[in-house]
Design a protein around this motif. Structure first.
Motif, PDB file in Angstrom:
ATOM      1  N   GLY A   1      53.897  30.642  19.217  1.00 26.18           N
ATOM      2  CA  GLY A   1      53.259  30.549  17.911  1.00 26.18           C
ATOM      3  C   GLY A   1      53.771  31.629  16.969  1.00 26.18           C
ATOM      4  O   GLY A   1      54.025  31.377  15.792  1.00 26.18           O
ATOM      5  N   LYS A   2      53.911  32.832  17.500  1.00 20.55           N
ATOM      6  CA  LYS A   2      54.434  33.933  16.680  1.00 20.55           C
ATOM      7  C   LYS A   2      55.857  33.637  16.222  1.00 20.55           C
ATOM      8  O   LYS A   2      56.229  33.901  15.076  1.00 20.55           O
ATOM      9  CB  LYS A   2      54.398  35.236  17.467  1.00 20.55           C
ATOM     10  N   LYS A   3      56.674  33.097  17.117  1.00 24.23           N
ATOM     11  CA  LYS A   3      58.063  32.760  16.765  1.00 24.23           C
ATOM     12  C   LYS A   3      58.095  31.717  15.666  1.00 24.23           C
ATOM     13  O   LYS A   3      58.916  31.774  14.750  1.00 24.23           O
ATOM     14  CB  LYS A   3      58.821  32.286  17.982  1.00 24.23           C
ATOM     15  N   LEU A   4      57.211  30.717  15.766  1.00 31.03           N
ATOM     16  CA  LEU A   4      57.166  29.678  14.735  1.00 31.03           C
ATOM     17  C   LEU A   4      56.750  30.262  13.393  1.00 31.03           C
ATOM     18  O   LEU A   4      57.287  29.910  12.343  1.00 31.03           O
ATOM     19  CB  LEU A   4      56.196  28.573  15.144  1.00 31.03           C
ATOM     20  N   ILE A   5      55.777  31.148  13.426  1.00 26.17           N
ATOM     21  CA  ILE A   5      55.269  31.737  12.185  1.00 26.17           C
ATOM     22  C   ILE A   5      56.333  32.625  11.548  1.00 26.17           C
ATOM     23  O   ILE A   5      56.530  32.601  10.336  1.00 26.17           O
ATOM     24  CB  ILE A   5      53.976  32.521  12.449  1.00 26.17           C
ATOM     25  N   THR A   6      57.020  33.398  12.356  1.00 24.80           N
ATOM     26  CA  THR A   6      58.031  34.323  11.809  1.00 24.80           C
ATOM     27  C   THR A   6      59.249  33.581  11.276  1.00 24.80           C
ATOM     28  O   THR A   6      59.930  34.072  10.394  1.00 24.80           O
ATOM     29  CB  THR A   6      58.472  35.366  12.852  1.00 24.80           C
ATOM     30  N   LYS A   7      59.541  32.399  11.812  1.00 21.06           N
ATOM     31  CA  LYS A   7      60.689  31.627  11.327  1.00 21.06           C
ATOM     32  C   LYS A   7      60.418  31.042   9.959  1.00 21.06           C
ATOM     33  O   LYS A   7      61.329  30.822   9.168  1.00 21.06           O
ATOM     34  CB  LYS A   7      61.024  30.500  12.292  1.00 21.06           C
ATOM     35  N   ILE A   8      59.198  30.787   9.672  1.00 19.27           N
ATOM     36  CA  ILE A   8      58.830  30.149   8.384  1.00 19.27           C
ATOM     37  C   ILE A   8      58.807  31.158   7.313  1.00 19.27           C
ATOM     38  O   ILE A   8      59.312  31.817   6.696  1.00 19.27           O
ATOM     39  CB  ILE A   8      57.449  29.497   8.459  1.00 19.27           C
TER      40      ILE A   8
END
Length: 147
Positions: free
Chosen positions: A140-147
C-alpha cells in the motif's frame, strides 16, 4: 528555571490490541448473523401460522356446506360420503401444511448455510489480512508513493 517537558513516545499498538480488534469484529459479525437468523426464524413462524389460517379459511366454506348437508342427509351412504370428504379435506390440509413446513425448513437451512459461509469467509479473509498485514501495508505504501 527551565521547564522540562517530558516527551512521551507514542506507543506502538501491540499484538494484543490487534487481536482485540479482530475478536471485536468477529463478535459484531456473529451477533449480526444471530440477529438476522432470529428475525428470519420469526418471519418463517409467522408465515407458517398465516398459511395455516388461510388454509382453514379456504376450507371453511366447503366445510360449512358439508355440515349443512350432513344435517339434511337422509341415508347413511350420504352421511358416509360427507364424512369421507371431511376427512379428505383434513388430510389435504395436513399434507399442505407438511409441505409448507418442509419448504420452511429448507429455507432455514439455506439461510443458516449462507450465514456460515459469510462468517467463514470473514474468518479466512481477516486471518489472511492479519497474517499478511505487513506485506500488504508495504504494498500500500509503495502504491501511494508512486502516485
Amino acid at each position: 528555571m527551565e521547564d522540562k517537558k517530558q516527551v512521551m513516545p507514542k506507543r506502538k499498538e501491540n499484538k494484543n490490541v490487534d487481536k482485540i480488534r479482530k475478536i471485536q469484529m468477529f463478535k459484531e459479525t456473529a451477533n449480526n448473523a444471530m440477529q438476522d437468523a432470529t428475525e428470519f426464524d420469526k418471519t418463517i413462524i409467522e408465515s407458517n401460522d398465516e398459511y395455516i389460517n388461510r388454509l382453514c379459511e379456504a376450507d371453511a366454506a366447503e366445510y360449512e356446506l358439508l355440515k349443512m348437508n350432513m344435517d339434511k342427509a337422509e341415508s347413511e351412504g350420504e352421511r358416509e360420503a360427507i364424512r369421507k370428504r371431511m376427512a379428505e379435506m383434513k388430510q389435504e390440509r395436513y399434507h399442505k401444511d407438511t409441505e409448507n413446513k418442509q419448504f420452511c425448513e429448507r429455507q432455514q437451512e439455506s439461510h443458516r448455510n449462507h450465514n456460515i459461509k459469510i462468517l467463514g469467509s470473514l474468518a479466512v479473509v481477516s486471518g489472511l489480512v492479519y497474517t499478511f498485514r505487513k506485506p500488504l501495508a508495504e504494498a500500500g505504501k509503495k502504491l501511494i508513493t508512486k502516485i
